[in-house]
Design a protein around this motif. Sequence first.
Motif, short mmCIF file in Angstrom:
data_model
loop_
_atom_site.label_atom_id
_atom_site.label_comp_id
_atom_site.label_asym_id
_atom_site.label_seq_id
_atom_site.Cartn_x
_atom_site.Cartn_y
_atom_site.Cartn_z
N GLY A 165 0.82 -1.20 0.00
CA GLY A 165 0.00 0.00 0.00
C GLY A 165 0.86 1.25 0.00
O GLY A 165 1.99 1.24 0.49
N THR A 166 0.32 2.32 -0.57
CA THR A 166 1.05 3.59 -0.60
C THR A 166 0.23 4.70 0.04
O THR A 166 -0.99 4.61 0.15
CB THR A 166 1.40 4.00 -2.05
OG1 THR A 166 0.19 4.35 -2.74
CG2 THR A 166 2.11 2.89 -2.79
N ASN A 167 0.94 5.73 0.43
CA ASN A 167 0.30 6.90 1.04
C ASN A 167 0.26 8.06 0.04
O ASN A 167 0.24 9.22 0.44
CB ASN A 167 1.06 7.31 2.30
CG ASN A 167 0.20 8.19 3.21
OD1 ASN A 167 -1.02 8.11 3.19
ND2 ASN A 167 0.85 9.02 4.02
N VAL A 168 0.24 7.72 -1.25
CA VAL A 168 0.05 8.75 -2.26
C VAL A 168 -1.39 9.23 -2.16
O VAL A 168 -2.33 8.44 -2.28
CB VAL A 168 0.33 8.20 -3.67
CG1 VAL A 168 0.02 9.24 -4.72
CG2 VAL A 168 1.77 7.73 -3.78
N LEU A 169 -1.57 10.51 -1.91
CA LEU A 169 -2.87 11.15 -1.75
C LEU A 169 -3.60 10.69 -0.50
O LEU A 169 -3.84 11.48 0.41
CB LEU A 169 -3.76 10.92 -2.98
CG LEU A 169 -5.04 11.77 -3.04
CD1 LEU A 169 -4.68 13.25 -3.11
CD2 LEU A 169 -5.89 11.39 -4.25
N ALA A 170 -3.96 9.38 -0.39
CA ALA A 170 -4.65 8.89 0.80
C ALA A 170 -4.40 7.40 0.94
O ALA A 170 -4.68 6.64 0.02
CB ALA A 170 -6.15 9.18 0.70
N ALA A 171 -3.89 6.99 2.08
CA ALA A 171 -3.69 5.57 2.36
C ALA A 171 -5.01 4.94 2.76
O ALA A 171 -5.86 5.58 3.37
CB ALA A 171 -2.66 5.38 3.45
N GLU A 172 -5.18 3.66 2.40
CA GLU A 172 -6.44 2.99 2.68
C GLU A 172 -6.22 1.49 2.66
O GLU A 172 -5.29 0.99 2.03
CB GLU A 172 -7.48 3.39 1.62
CG GLU A 172 -8.90 2.94 1.92
CD GLU A 172 -9.92 3.62 1.02
OE1 GLU A 172 -11.10 3.29 1.12
OE2 GLU A 172 -9.51 4.50 0.22
N VAL A 202 -3.94 -0.60 5.57
CA VAL A 202 -3.70 0.82 5.37
C VAL A 202 -2.25 1.13 5.72
O VAL A 202 -1.76 0.77 6.80
CB VAL A 202 -4.69 1.67 6.20
CG1 VAL A 202 -4.65 1.31 7.69
CG2 VAL A 202 -4.44 3.15 6.00
N ASN A 203 -1.54 1.75 4.79
CA ASN A 203 -0.11 2.03 4.95
C ASN A 203 0.66 0.78 5.34
O ASN A 203 1.54 0.81 6.20
CB ASN A 203 0.11 3.13 6.00
CG ASN A 203 0.17 4.51 5.38
OD1 ASN A 203 0.59 4.66 4.23
ND2 ASN A 203 -0.26 5.52 6.11
N GLY A 204 0.35 -0.32 4.66
CA GLY A 204 1.01 -1.58 4.97
C GLY A 204 1.13 -2.47 3.75
O GLY A 204 1.03 -2.01 2.61
N TRP A 205 1.35 -3.78 3.99
CA TRP A 205 1.64 -4.71 2.92
C TRP A 205 1.05 -6.08 3.25
O TRP A 205 0.74 -6.40 4.39
CB TRP A 205 3.16 -4.85 2.70
CG TRP A 205 3.92 -5.14 3.98
CD1 TRP A 205 4.50 -4.22 4.81
CD2 TRP A 205 4.14 -6.43 4.58
NE1 TRP A 205 5.08 -4.85 5.90
CE2 TRP A 205 4.87 -6.21 5.77
CE3 TRP A 205 3.81 -7.73 4.24
CZ2 TRP A 205 5.27 -7.25 6.62
CZ3 TRP A 205 4.19 -8.78 5.08
CH2 TRP A 205 4.92 -8.53 6.24
N ALA A 206 0.90 -6.88 2.20
CA ALA A 206 0.52 -8.28 2.35
C ALA A 206 1.28 -9.08 1.30
O ALA A 206 1.58 -8.57 0.21
CB ALA A 206 -0.99 -8.46 2.16
#
Length: 588
Positions: free
Chosen positions: A480-487, A532-536
């Motif tokens: 996940g990225t925090n470009v504009l809005a993380a979700e 959100v702001n993470g990975w899988a």
Amino acid sequence: MQASLGMSTSSSSRSSSSYSSLLFTTLALALLCSQLTIAKEQCHEFVVKEATVTRLCGTRRIMTVNGQFPGPTVEVAEGDALIVRVVNRGSYNVTVHWHGVRQMRTGWSDGPEFVTQCPIRPGNSYTYRFTVAGQEGTLWWHAHSSWLRATVHGALVIRPRAGVPYPFNGGKPPAREIPIILGEWWNMNPIDVVRTATRTGAAPNISDVLTVNGQPGDLYKCSSNGTTTFAVKSGETNLLRFINAALNTELFVSLAGHTMTVVGADASYTKPYATSVLMIAPGQTTDVLVTFDQARGRYYLAARAYASAQAVPFDNTTTTAIFDYGTTTNTTSTSSPAIPTLPAYNDTATATSFTTSLRGLRKAELPTHVDESLFFTVGIGLFNCSSGQTCGGPNNTRFAASINNVSFVLPSTTSILQAHYAGGGAASTPGVFTADFPANPPVQFDYTAQNVSRALWQPVPGTKVYRLKYGAAVQLVLQGTNVLAAENHPIHLHGYDFYILAEGFGNFDAATDVAKFNLDDPPMRNTVGVPVNGWAVIRFIADNPGVWLMHCHLDVHITWGLAMAFLVEDGVGELESLEAPPSDLPVC
């Protein structure tokens, strides 16, 4: 044998030749089904058409299947084959996706428009043919065209073969099995909602209410009389089959006064896990056992949003249904239902606790090596406004979404699978797709930083696929990225189940995070929530030839381009190769 074959009167606008064609096809299907082996193959007819429903004090026309909302539940045993003829008597193009079905070699029946087929035009039909093998539990079907799935959806229940026990509840079948479909409702036509937003690139209107089996419940105006109510018996253990059919809302779910024991997710069994709250993302299913062992009375089932993105509007309402023990076996209780306590809408800790507690029932059959190690970033961005455009996004922009900075664009003249099949395995088909989707982000950066450079906010539009050799072992990091809005992004892969090896927050670091992999009993799913702001991290074997869409199951995000496709090559011989397209495959 189950059959749902019927004929309704054609509309005055349909030509006599079209009517005759539909009649001939219906009669042919009826003849075919009459010759099928009992309990091994089933035939159904889905007629997509408008129906009038009343919700929230108002009445409007919606798209349905067979006039039902939600649509009919399809019940099969593992190993059964399905033949489902879809007749489009509506006013929109439509396809049907059999969400979570492996579709081994039958990609022509997967359903996403312009990916595996052209849409079924109004007045036309298409027959989906496939076998449900190696899967047991709850899946579902839904329209995969625009936002039609808001009302065109239903449950797909897969039971064990005759004589095979359930691997839970001591092998005893539950007293009852209850499909529970969670959804969203707009007072406006959902197609108009998304079309209005798409014209300017603005965010679409959020839903007006949430629903359980199509009904909002007691907490909404003009809704108490229609509240979904389940009559249950004291002492019984029931299997509740939850499906999140909402377009854009992940949901917390709880049943007042009762413990839910999770025994399956996405048609894969899990080790029993007792909990008071579920978190189900759009596209996901969860099977739970509930023993109704409390005092006789009425108990609310309630669901509300898990909204992980900061400062992003969401449907902040609560939908309810009622489980009623009654006072006797023939009457219902009049007492006020007990109300469950739901987590706060932004309770990421509870959402994470639920998803990381799931474990596969048996030891995973993981490959001992990885052939394709992929790293995909997922997130939201913005397109700059071009000259002459009207742009309704922030600061005169248009919302966009992407995977590895590629914002997916659907073709319009043919489907990707048709182009691939006609091209005989060519690397690309001019004007349809190219096979150069990047295996890694084109630019590496601090993906979850608080202030990502605006130079990274604009993705590149394209129709790109990633080629996989048949049988390749694939490991994919979804970041996940925090470009504009993380979700939290629920990412769904068509045509495959996969193991979820691990998830975490921040940027994935192979040097430290590989040690967190569960290689013993990871859960198997078809839709994974990227925190959100993470990975899988997921892993699967590319053993199903064809073109398989992977996308965020928040429909607003796939509308903006958060999708890509894997092109899995044929293997050796007929059993490792894509079947030929059916003769009635729709044309564009």
